[in-house]
Structure formats: C-alpha cells, structure tokens
Design a protein around this motif. Structure first.
Motif, PDB file in Angstrom:
ATOM      1  N   PRO A   7      -7.413  -2.937   2.671  1.00 52.29           N
ATOM      2  CA  PRO A   7      -6.203  -2.348   2.079  1.00 52.29           C
ATOM      3  C   PRO A   7      -6.220  -0.827   2.054  1.00 52.29           C
ATOM      4  CG  PRO A   7      -6.890  -4.235   0.791  1.00 52.29           C
ATOM      5  CD  PRO A   7      -7.969  -4.002   1.801  1.00 52.29           C
ATOM      6  N   ASN A   8      -7.393  -0.199   2.129  1.00 56.34           N
ATOM      7  CA  ASN A   8      -7.487   1.262   2.057  1.00 56.34           C
ATOM      8  C   ASN A   8      -7.871   1.923   3.372  1.00 56.34           C
ATOM      9  OD1 ASN A   8      -8.000   0.207  -0.822  1.00 56.34           O
ATOM     10  ND2 ASN A   8      -7.655   2.386  -1.160  1.00 56.34           N
ATOM     11  N   PHE A   9      -8.115   1.160   4.422  1.00 61.85           N
ATOM     12  CA  PHE A   9      -8.572   1.749   5.688  1.00 61.85           C
ATOM     13  C   PHE A   9      -7.829   1.115   6.854  1.00 61.85           C
ATOM     14  CE2 PHE A   9     -11.670   1.709   9.284  1.00 61.85           C
ATOM     15  CZ  PHE A   9     -11.591   3.065   9.579  1.00 61.85           C
ATOM     16  N   VAL A  20       0.839  -1.178   0.000  1.00 65.50           N
ATOM     17  CA  VAL A  20       0.000   0.000   0.000  1.00 65.50           C
ATOM     18  C   VAL A  20       0.880   1.235   0.000  1.00 65.50           C
ATOM     19  CG1 VAL A  20      -1.792   1.252   1.231  1.00 65.50           C
ATOM     20  CG2 VAL A  20      -1.790  -1.236   1.244  1.00 65.50           C
ATOM     21  N   SER A  21       0.700   2.104  -0.948  1.00 61.03           N
ATOM     22  CA  SER A  21       1.470   3.339  -1.002  1.00 61.03           C
ATOM     23  C   SER A  21       0.599   4.426  -1.608  1.00 61.03           C
ATOM     24  CB  SER A  21       2.747   3.147  -1.830  1.00 61.03           C
ATOM     25  OG  SER A  21       2.420   2.808  -3.168  1.00 61.03           O
ATOM     26  N   GLY A  22       0.992   5.678  -1.373  1.00 58.66           N
ATOM     27  CA  GLY A  22       0.257   6.804  -1.925  1.00 58.66           C
ATOM     28  C   GLY A  22      -0.270   7.743  -0.858  1.00 58.66           C
ATOM     29  N   TRP A  23      -1.056   8.706  -1.289  1.00 54.66           N
ATOM     30  CA  TRP A  23      -1.596   9.737  -0.408  1.00 54.66           C
ATOM     31  C   TRP A  23      -2.711   9.174   0.461  1.00 54.66           C
ATOM     32  CZ3 TRP A  23       0.922  14.188   0.034  1.00 54.66           C
ATOM     33  CH2 TRP A  23       1.754  14.592  -1.012  1.00 54.66           C
ATOM     34  N   TYR A  24      -2.818   9.716   1.683  1.00 55.94           N
ATOM     35  CA  TYR A  24      -3.899   9.315   2.579  1.00 55.94           C
ATOM     36  C   TYR A  24      -4.377  10.499   3.403  1.00 55.94           C
ATOM     37  CZ  TYR A  24      -0.304   8.995   6.292  1.00 55.94           C
ATOM     38  OH  TYR A  24       0.712   9.265   7.185  1.00 55.94           O
ATOM     39  N   LEU A  25      -5.609  10.406   3.842  1.00 56.24           N
ATOM     40  CA  LEU A  25      -6.187  11.351   4.803  1.00 56.24           C
ATOM     41  C   LEU A  25      -6.247  10.680   6.165  1.00 56.24           C
ATOM     42  CD1 LEU A  25      -9.186  12.764   2.723  1.00 56.24           C
ATOM     43  CD2 LEU A  25      -6.912  13.765   2.990  1.00 56.24           C
ATOM     44  N   ARG A  26      -6.186  11.492   7.229  1.00 53.32           N
ATOM     45  CA  ARG A  26      -6.267  10.921   8.558  1.00 53.32           C
ATOM     46  C   ARG A  26      -7.107  11.808   9.469  1.00 53.32           C
ATOM     47  NH1 ARG A  26      -1.575   9.257  11.151  1.00 53.32           N
ATOM     48  NH2 ARG A  26      -2.942   9.050  12.973  1.00 53.32           N
ATOM     49  N   ARG A  32      -6.943   6.170   9.115  1.00 52.87           N
ATOM     50  CA  ARG A  32      -6.298   6.566   7.867  1.00 52.87           C
ATOM     51  C   ARG A  32      -7.049   5.985   6.669  1.00 52.87           C
ATOM     52  NH1 ARG A  32      -1.386   4.000   7.581  1.00 52.87           N
ATOM     53  NH2 ARG A  32      -1.234   3.154   9.686  1.00 52.87           N
ATOM     54  N   TRP A  33      -7.281   6.843   5.669  1.00 51.52           N
ATOM     55  CA  TRP A  33      -7.960   6.426   4.438  1.00 51.52           C
ATOM     56  C   TRP A  33      -7.005   6.634   3.265  1.00 51.52           C
ATOM     57  CZ3 TRP A  33     -10.253   9.305   8.244  1.00 51.52           C
ATOM     58  CH2 TRP A  33     -11.383   8.754   8.861  1.00 51.52           C
TER      59      TRP A  33
END
Length: 275
Positions: free
Chosen positions: A205-207, A41-47, A254-255
């Motif tokens: 995988p995204n949360f 998992v890589s890339g931008w995320y919001l928290r 984290r999303w």
C-alpha cells in the motif's frame, strides 16, 4: 401404564425436533461473505526515476548558412542515461501530481553538412560536427490512473516546466579545406513539456513501481561562438540545435509518506429471526 411412558417420551422428542426444524426453516439465509476492503491511498509521496533517452533534433542552423545552399545529411544523438527525484501528492485513486527535478547525462552528437561551393572540383564541400549535450530539467506533472487490475494500474499524464540545455565540446571539421573550428560550452533555459503513458504496480500500500514512456520536448540549444583553429572568427555564428525532443523509457518508484487508509465495508442489516 409403565409401557406408555417410553412412548410418550419418544413422542415428545419427535415433536421437539420437529418444532426446532420448523424454526430453523423460518430463519433467513446467512448473509454473503463480506466484500474485499478497498484500499484508498492518498497523501504525500516521494519518487525516484532512472531511464534512458532517445533524442532527436529537427534541424541545425548557423549564421553562415545564408551564404549558400546547405543540406543536413546527418544529425543524431546517442542514447544517454538520466536520473530524477521528486515530491508529489495523490489526491485519490484516480488523480495525482508531482514536481520532479532531473539530470540528463551527456549524449554524444555527430552531424554532417553538405554546402554548395563552385571553387571545389565536385561543387560541394562538407562539414562534420561532434558535440555533447546534457540537461537539467524540472517539470510539474499531473497523472490520471485508469483503474487497477490484479495490482496493475495503467496511467497517462502530462507535464510542463523548464530545461537548462547545455552544448559542450563542439567541433566543426572541414577535411577538404583543412579547416577546424570549435565552440565553447553554452547553456540556456528553455520551456519544456512532456506526455506520459505507463503501468504502475502496487507492491505494498505504501510502495509502487512504474514502467513508463515519455515524450519530452526540450526546446532549443546552441554551442558557443565558433572560433577557427587560428583563433579568429569573421562573425558571431554559434551552431543552433532547433526543436530538441526525446523519447524516454524510465522506471519509477513511489513511496507514500504515512499509512494507507482503508475504507470500512458497508455494515450488514441486523439479523431478524422469524418464529
């Protein structure tokens, strides 16, 4: 002659089956089952974060403290909630970083000083204090994930930034001398830094959800100038709060923005038949 035909046919079948069995014996064993596909998992995320603080101040200071012996007998904050949001980037399964903004709610403060006064029967006077403190804090953080077991990832981290510390509703009461003073609200920006340790659980995988401990150094704060109940003041003497720290417990979410990337398994070598 007719009796020999069944015998010849049976012999041919035996020879055929024997040849097939021999060919089967020469085949290599079947390959092992494919290993599980790792998810990178890589890339931008919001928290988002919520939590409670456990705050402390090393000492109080005032311009009038130099006039005599003063002892801080009590100086403590109540716990208070905080809420924060942020945006970050996960570089790989080991390193991620984010920038967070946080509002730390008002925490009630109570304090008690004892000072030497030869004019009092006991030789000592007391001042009791009340106030509230709040902050707006922004931090740039980096985290190191330490491996994953059954979906749980322990991590450590550190951050630096700034905190706008506000002291409001400050009062100074001296019961013995029937004196009362108050300080207006005052805010100031201070350098802040933090250390983190926690556990993250990847729900999908995204949360991901986190449970973390944070040690946070907020710098200093002070009240407005202390004004007597009669509206007068002989000198500029705000109450200063030296070395503010907080030990926080927080829950984070984290999303990941975008799909998780799955790495392909290694291809098996081609199957070679032996005859």
């Amino acid at each position: 002659m007719c009796g020999l035909k069944p015998l010849v046919l049976a012999g041919g079948l035996v020879v055929g089956f024997s040849g097939a069995a021999l060919a089967a014996d020469l085949l290599p064993p079947p390959p092992p089952l494919a290993p599980p596909v790792p998810i990178e998992v890589s890339g931008w995320y919001l928290r988002g974060d919520i939590g409670f603080s456990n705050q402390d101040v090393d000492k109080l200071d005032n311009a009038l403290y130099g006039n005599g012996l003063v002892q801080n007998l009590n100086k403590g904050f109540d716990s208070a909630p905080f809420i924060g949001v942020g945006v970050g980037y996960k570089f790989n399964n080991w390193i991620r970083a984010d920038v967070t903004g946080e509002y730390r709610g008002k925490s009630s403060f109570t304090g008690l000083d004892r000072y030497a006064d030869s004019f009092l029967p006991t030789g000592w006077g007391t001042d009791s204090y009340t106030a509230t403190k709040s902050e707006w804090t922004t931090l740039a953080n980096v985290y190191f994930d330490l491996g994953t077991w059954n979906g749980v990832t322990p991590f450590v981290g550190a951050g630096i930034g700034m905190s706008r510390n506000t002291i409001s509703d400050f009062t100074d009461t001296n019961v013995v001398t029937a004196a009362l003073a108050y300080g207006r609200e005052h805010s100031q920006w201070e350098f802040a830094w933090a250390l983190y340790a926690g556990l993250a659980y990847q729900v999908t995988p995204n949360f991901t959800v986190e449970l973390a401990y944070r040690y946070l150094d907020l710098g200093e704060a002070q009240s407005g100038d202390l004004i007597g109940y009669n509206g007068g003041n002989g000198s500029y003497n705000p109450m200063k709060f030296k070395d503010l720290t907080s030990q926080d417990i927080k829950i984070g979410m984290r999303w990941l923005l975008g799909p998780a990337v799955a790495s392909a398994p290694e291809p098996y070598p081609p199957l070679v038949r032996s005859y």
